[in-house]
Structures are given as structure tokens and as C-alpha cells.
Design a protein around this motif. Structure first.
Motif, mmCIF file in Angstrom:
data_model
loop_
_atom_site.group_PDB
_atom_site.id
_atom_site.type_symbol
_atom_site.label_atom_id
_atom_site.label_comp_id
_atom_site.label_asym_id
_atom_site.label_seq_id
_atom_site.Cartn_x
_atom_site.Cartn_y
_atom_site.Cartn_z
ATOM 1 N N TYR A 277 34.190 50.597 68.263
ATOM 2 C CA TYR A 277 33.653 49.266 68.014
ATOM 3 C C TYR A 277 33.580 49.022 66.509
ATOM 4 O O TYR A 277 33.513 49.949 65.703
ATOM 5 N N LEU A 278 33.631 47.764 66.161
ATOM 6 C CA LEU A 278 33.639 47.354 64.762
ATOM 7 C C LEU A 278 32.926 46.021 64.651
ATOM 8 O O LEU A 278 33.131 45.120 65.465
ATOM 9 N N TYR A 279 32.049 45.917 63.670
ATOM 10 C CA TYR A 279 31.404 44.633 63.386
ATOM 11 C C TYR A 279 31.199 44.525 61.882
ATOM 12 O O TYR A 279 31.536 45.457 61.132
ATOM 13 N N GLU A 280 30.682 43.420 61.441
ATOM 14 C CA GLU A 280 30.621 43.143 60.011
ATOM 15 C C GLU A 280 29.835 44.199 59.249
ATOM 16 O O GLU A 280 30.173 44.539 58.117
ATOM 17 N N GLY A 281 28.811 44.763 59.868
ATOM 18 C CA GLY A 281 27.959 45.709 59.158
ATOM 19 C C GLY A 281 28.232 47.162 59.436
ATOM 20 O O GLY A 281 27.506 48.025 58.935
#
Length: 767
Positions: A277-281
Motif C-alpha cells: 500500500y502507498l499513500y501520501e504520508g
């Protein structure tokens, strides 16, 4: 003659249709050194240069059209002879073009050519309707500039974002040397959805079809698509026939999963999984495996791992690296590397860490799980639940630095009593230096306090709150001499760098202190300049000693490379050191072993290195290490190594990559324990490499368990450059076993890996 005209909107659709199979390419770096120097399709005369960074988008640029002759009417112009349309980096050339500005229809005939930054195309004819966005191109040949792919198609029918190819081909090989080629009877492409469907596809190796797929789906852009990945097949004496079939699941733009069913003929079926998973933070990876019944162990097996981080703000970050296995034989059974056999435990950590201009800090928890069935949980290190630390250092004017190191830890263990420890070490250091000298005096005060569990306090004399405090003073000084010299006609900078390091710390009785995470450092060059010979805070050495060291270098002025570097150093102990850890030999007054290290670059191909420790008190060698490397032409390499440490190990290591010809090479490794007279690992293999195809076959024999039993394995991998690879990952095995298998590896330090994947296990052991 020129007239503004909208460029035919073919490029994106054509490129999507033709490059679809190529986008399944392997992510490994590929070598194209054996490819012909020329292009399959040479750049077209009159084509503009590739788009430059910062240039306006294509649709914002005007289109110019020119030709030798212009006839027809205003609404139905006809261009003839060297017709060229240019917009940005796009070029369309043909012998004859007719265009109806009212209906939007066009016909281009004779030597139709298209080029942009990513693709070149030649065709016999193109016709279509710009307003309806429909096009038909016949008898096509193409080259993908960035991906080196090339091929052709009988015809392409385009309607908007959808296209259909008939009898298309794709390969990264030269057309005159088709080692492999992918052929499809029909390919349907939807560039809006980002995928294509190939029907009746055949993979041919030379003249022979080796794989037939009646239907498969593939991506045509960077958007990921759910589907099968290339399988992995191997054979070993431990697992038998081993087959892995990864299945990729594109769950969302910012997270995905790979499921890998794995069947081992001697063990049974296992399901491996990876969720990313990958997100902005931040980002993270969750891994897991489950085997319902291992036929060799007669039990369920499994593992779990998590690595990830989250950026709290510009200074603070949360990080975790967690691991778990179902039993203490799991890592040994499913690892194929020597590190997996030697790993005694899995380390799991989670915490919050911060950093600033003059400080760094953290709060974390750490736990260990045993992976060595020959040991018990009593042999595990203490878990730190939690550990909090702060480091601060800041200049005070032009001459001084002030700082403090502080740590608070709670030590816990399932088999042994624990306790808490506070360690604080403030210090003040002066920075005195000139162009050719430096003197750095440092004064520190170390205070350590404990709160021990009742049982541990009883074992150590009854005091449950022992403390220790003492000053620690050091003086580090050095000189730098240099001169210009020549060697064999080359200009060098010759340096002479003497260094003194004085350390003084008074004796404090420490037998009443526990040993939570502390042990003596292995004596080495770095130990000559430390203010403590122990790895943790449970012991602070008493010292009145002076290190004398000398380093010399020959630096080639043409490129800054070191021709020669040699270092020699020794500690002079003016008094006996009375602080010892259990089982440690006290350090007596006198001299330490001499520590020597040298590296000599004979030429640009030969490199020699050696490390040596000689103890004059007992007239014996404590350590000897010799290493040699020779770089053959055409990326060949030979490594020779010998390692000896008294009462611990004596090993010899030989590895090589020898290019027999530009296409054939042989690889091998022989890693032997002289002390035990036992093989640790042997590898023998061959590689065949061409412009577009590589095949590697390896036979391995290696230590598979702690009893020293050996296992045999065979690994085969086919690499269709620009399409993908099938088989076991032999490249990872060879890069680990042969330093310099890729030349870039000679200049890189491999990253540490704390993820408990048995195939990549590299334990992060406490010193």
C-alpha cells in the motif's frame, strides 16, 4: 509551400496497439551490449528532435505541412512528393496525401512514415476520418525506441481509443536474428481502459513454437492490471520439484496484492502473499505464507512480515519491521541462502523516530523470536520494551561542540529476570584544526542507573538500584603530509597521515551491574579509536591507553583513484584494565595486537587487499584476511578470498564469471570451511546471452541446516529481454555469490534487510 493543418491523431493509438506486449517487460536491468549498433528503423530524414523537458505539450503546438507540389482545391488539397507533417516531436511523412477539410477524411499512400520520441512506424497506406476518429493502416513495421521492441502487423483498425491489430508480431531481437518472437492472430486494445487482449498468441523460440495461449490480457500503459505473472520452477533435494505461480491483483491505484501458490513435491502446497500500500504520508508491505500440512514436518507452517513507515510531520516518522514464523525450523527449511541457515532469531521493531538540525530521538519497542532449534528461548537477547533515546549535539561558537546522549530502556525476557536502565552521557569537545592538522579533545561524564527485578538483583548481590558514574576523557590528534610523486609515468598524490588517540577513564567496580545488551567488540581497526570496547552501556571500560596509527595513500591525480592505501596501528595500555565481562580475558598492561590493513590496485583490472592482526605478547596471529579481484574484459571477474580468525573460523572462497565468448560465459563459486574441512556452498553454471535472449542454468550444493547437511538444487531461467523472464531467479543467486557479477555491485553497499522472507533473510544480529 505551407498551410496549417491538424496533425493526424494516430500516434497514441498506434503506439498503444503495437507496444502492448512490451509493457509486460521485466523490471530487472537489461544488457543490450550484444545488439547491433544500428536501428531496425533508422530515424527519418526531416524528423524533429526528441521532445525536451519543459517543452509545450503536443496539442499546444502548431502543425506544419509541406510537400513538393500542392494541387486540388481549398477544401480538398492534395500534397505530393516528400510530404511532411511536423508538430513538436511528431513527424508524419508520405509520398502522397489527400485531405478533405469539410468531411475530415484523408488518404496517405506510398512510404508512409511516422516518428515521435517513443516509436517509429513505416506503412504502405493509411486512411481514415479525423472527425469520426477512425483509421486503417496496412502493412506496418515498427520500432519502439525506448523499449527496443520491433515487429509488424498486416493491418490496424482504430476507432477512438479502441484498436484492433491483425497478424501482429513483437520481439526485441534484430529481424535477421529472431531468437524469439511473439505472434498474435488478433490483438484488441482499449487505451482508455489501459489494457489489451491478445487472441491465439504463440511464443516462438527461433523456428519452434514453445508456448500457445488462446487468450491473454495485458496492460498497455503504466496502469497495473490483474493477471498472471511469470512462474518460477526449480528442483532441489530438500523440496523436490518446486513450482510457483504468482497472481497479481490490482485492487486500487494505491494498493495491490500478489498471491503465489507454490507446490513442492516433497512438502505439499503453500500459499504465499504480498500486500503493498502507498499513500501520501507513507507506504508499507505485508507478507504472509501458509502451508496447511508440511509432509516432511507433519505440521502446519506459516510466516508473517510487515515493513512500513508513516511520516507524522517534517521531523517525526513512525516505522515498523515485524516478523513471525510458525516454528524454529521455518527459516532454515525455506531459505536458500547460508544466512538463513545461520540466523538464530527474527528481530521485530516498531517505533517513532525524529530528527532535526542538532538532534535525533526515538521511542521504540523490540522483540525477538527464536529460529534456531538447537537453542532455547534462554539464549535469546533481551527484548527492549520500550527503548527511548535522545542525541543532541550543537556547536558552541567557533571552537566547541556540546552534546548529550541519553537512553532509557526496559529489558524483558521470557526466561530470565529483567530490569530498567537509564544511561546519560553529556560531553564537551573542542575543534582545533588547520590545513594539515587537527586536535580534538573531548571530556564526557557517563552516568548509568538501574532498577532491577528482584530475582536479578539477588543474583548480582542484592542491590536492586545499582548505579555507575565516571568521567571519560579522550584526545584525538592527527597530521596530514602530502607530496606530488610519479609512479610508472603517472602522477600521484602521496600522503602520510599519522594519528594519535589517547583515552583515559578511571576504574569503577561494575560486577554488580547486569549484562542486558552488552558484549565486547571484536577487535579491529575501528576499535583503536573508540572510547569503550563494549557494545552497550552495561560496561564502561577503564582505560589509560594511547593508540598510535599511521596511514599512507597513493592517489592517482588523473581520476582520484587510490593506487595504494596502507594502515598500521596499535594500542599501548599503560595500566591493566580491570573491567571485564563474564568469560572475557582481562586486558593487561602492555601492547595490543598490531592491526594492519592494505589495498593495492596493481592496475585497472587487478586489485589486492589484506587485513592482519599480530599479537606480539603471545607471538601469534589473531586474524588474517586476503582478498584478490581480477576483472576480465567483457565484464568477467574472478574473486579469491581467505579468512582466518583464531579459534573461530578459517575459510576459503573462490568465485568467477568467465566470458568464453561474447555470448557464452561460465560462472562458479567454491566456498569451503578449512577449519571443519567442509563445503559451505558450490555453484557451477553456464550463461548464454544474445541481443534479446538470455538463458542461465545453475547447479548448487550448499549447507541446508545446522547439522551441516548438504542440499542439491538446479535453477534455470529464461530471460526474454523486453518481455520478461521465466524460471528461478538465478540472477539474485549469482549477485549474492559472485561479487562483481554486475560491475555496479563493486561500488555499492547492499542494503540491510530485516523482512523475514526466508528467500531474502539477512539477520540483523546484535554485535
Amino acid at each position: 509551400m505551407r498551410r496549417p493543418l491538424r496533425l493526424l491523431p494516430l500516434s497514441l493509438s498506434i503506439a498503444a496497439c503495437l507496444s502492448g506486449p512490451a509493457l509486460a517487460a521485466d523490471e530487472k536491468p537489461l544488457s543490450w551490449a550484444l545488439c547491433p549498433a544500428g536501428d531496425v528503423l533508422a530515424p527519418f530524414e526531416g524528423a524533429p528532435p526528441a521532445a525536451q523537458p519543459g517543452a509545450p505539450a503536443r496539442n499546444e503546438q502548431p502543425t506544419d505541412i509541406e510537400g513538393d507540389r500542392l494541387s486540388g482545391t481549398e477544401t480538398q488539397p492534395q500534397y505530393q512528393g516528400n510530404v511532411a507533417l511536423v508538430r513538436g516531436d511528431q513527424f508524419l511523412g508520405t509520398d502522397d496525401m489527400r485531405f478533405d477539410t469539410e468531411t475530415g477524411t484523408y488518404v496517405a499512400e506510398g512510404n508512409v512514415r511516422y516518428q515521435d520520441s517513443g516509436i517509429r512506424i513505416v506503412a504502405d497506406r493509411a486512411q481514415g476520418d479525423q472527425d469520426a476518429d477512425t483509421h486503417v493502416i496496412t502493412n506496418i513495421r515498427y520500432q519502439l525506441v525506448d523499449r527496443r521492441g520491433n515487429g509488424g502487423a498486416d493491418s490496424i483498425n482504430l476507432r477512438g481509443a479502441q484498436g484492433q491489430l491483425h497478424h501482429s508480431t513483437y520481439s526485441t531481437c534484430d529481424p535477421d536474428q529472431r531468437a524469439w518472437e511473439l505472434r498474435a492472430q488478433r490483438i484488441d486494445v482499449d487505451s482508455d481502459e489501459g489494457f489489451g487482449v491478445a487472441r491465439n498468441a504463440v511464443l516462438r523460440m527461433g523456428r519452434f513454437p514453445v508456448l500457445y495461449v488462446p487468450w491473454f490480457k495485458f496492460p498497455v500503459d503504466d496502469r497495473r492490471q490483474t493477471g498472471l505473472l511469470y512462474p518460477s520452477v526449480s528442483m532441489s533435494g530438500r523440496n523436490g520439484f518446486d513450482y510457483r505461480q504468482p497472481v497479481y491483483l490490482n485492487l486500487a491505484p494505491n494498493y495491490d496484492m500478489t498471491l503465489t501458490p507454490r507446490w513442492m513435491s516433497k512438502r505439499g502446497l503453500m500459499l504465499d502473499s504480498e500486500f503493498r500500500y502507498l499513500y501520501e504520508g507513507g507506504r508499507g508491505t505485508i507478507e504472509g505464507a501458509y502451508m496447511p500440512s508440511d509432509e516432511l514436518r507433519d505440521r502446519d507452517r506459516g510466516r508473517f512480515g510487515f515493513t512500513g513507515y508513516h511520516n507524522i510531520d517534517s521531523h517525526w516518522q513512525a516505522r515498523a519491521s515485524l516478523g513471525w514464523v510458525s516454528d524454529d525450523r521455518y527459516v532454515e527449511d525455506f531459505a536458500n541462502r547460508l544466512n538463513g541457515v545461520s540466523a538464530s532469531y527474527i528481530q521485530s521493531t516498531a517505533g517513532v523516530y525524529g530528527t532535526g538540525q542538532y538532534w535525533n530521538a526515538g521511542a521504540m519497542a523490540e522483540h525477538f523470536q527464536l529460529t534456531d532449534y538447537t537453542l532455547t528461548d534462554a539464549n535469546l537477547p533481551y527484548s527492549r520494551l520500550p527503548r527511548v533515546f535522545v542525541n543532541w549535539e550543537q556547536p558552541l561558537g567557533h571552537w566547541f561542540d556540546a552534546g548529550v546522549y541519553a537512553e532509557a530502556v526496559r529489558f524483558q525476557h521470557t526466561e530470565r529476570p529483567g530490569g530498567s536502565r537509564l544511561d546519560v552521557k553529556p560531553y564537551l569537545s573542542a575543534r582545533l584544526a588547520g590545513p594539515a592538522w587537527y586536535v580534538t579533545p573531548t571530556l564526557a561524564w557517563r552516568y548509568t542507573a538501574y532498577k532491577l527485578d528482584e530475582d536479578l538483583a539477588a543474583q548480582l548481590g542484592g542491590d536492586d538500584s545499582p548505579t555507575r558514574s565516571l568521567p571519560v576523557a579522550s584526545l584525538d590528534a592527527g597530521l596530514y603530509f602530502d607530496r606530488d610523486t610519479t609512479w610508472d609515468g603517472d602522477a600521484y598524490l602521496h600522503t602520510l597521515e599519522p594519528r594519535l588517540f589517547y583515552l583515559n577513564a578511571p576504574y569503577r567496580e561494575q560486577d554488580g551491574l547486569p549484562l542486558f545488551d552488552t558484549r565486547p567488540f571484536t577487535f579491529s581497526w575501528g576499535q583503536l579509536f573508540r572510547d569503550n570496547r563494549y557494545s552497550g552501556a552495561d560496561r564502561q571500560t577503564d582505560a589509560n591507553q594511547l593508540t598510535v596509527a599511521l596511514t599512507t595513500r597513493l592517489i592517482r591525480q588523473a581520476d582520484g583513484r587510490e593506487k595504494l592505501s596502507a594502515s598500521l596501528g596499535q594500542i599501548r595500555y599503560f595500566e591493566d584494565s580491570r573491567v571485564v565481562a563474564p568469560g572475557e580475558t582481562p586486558v593487561a598492561q602492555g601492547k595490543s595486537a598490531w592491526v594492519a590493513d592494505a589495498n593495492y590496485m596493481i592496475n585497472d583490472r587487478w586489485n589486492l587487499g589484506a587485513s592482519y592482526q599480530w599479537d606480539p605478547k603471545f607471538r601469534r596471529e589473531d586474524l588474517a584476511s586476503v582478498r584478490a579481484r581480477y576483472l576480465w574484459p567483457n565484464d568477467g571477474v574472478v574473486n579469491l578470498g581467505y579468512r582466518y580468525r583464531r579459534d573461530l573460523l578459517e575459510q576459503a572462497d573462490f568465485s568467477f564469471l568467465y566470458p568464453v565468448s561474447p555470448t557464452w560465459s561460465v560462472v562458479g563459486r567454491y566456498y569451503h570451511s578449512i577449519q571443519d574441512d567442509k563445503l559451505l556452498e558450490a555453484i557451477a553454471g553456464v550463461q548464454w546471452d544474445s541481443c534479446c535472449l538470455a538463458v542461465r542454468a545453475l547447479a548448487r550444493r550448499y549447507v541446508r541446516n545446522r547439522e551441516g547437511d548438504l542440499d542439491n538444487a538446479i535453477q534455470v531461467e529464461f530471460v526474454l529481454k523486453g518481455l520478461g523472464s521465466a524460471g528461478q531467479d538465478t540472477e539474485r543467486t549469482l549477485r549474492r555469490a559472485i561479487l562483481g557479477y554486475h560491475r555496479d555491485d563493486l561500488y555499492l553497499v547492499p542494503p540491510s534487510n530485516t523482512t523475514p522472507d526466508p528467500d531474502d533473510y539477512d539477520p540483523n544480529l546484535i554485535p
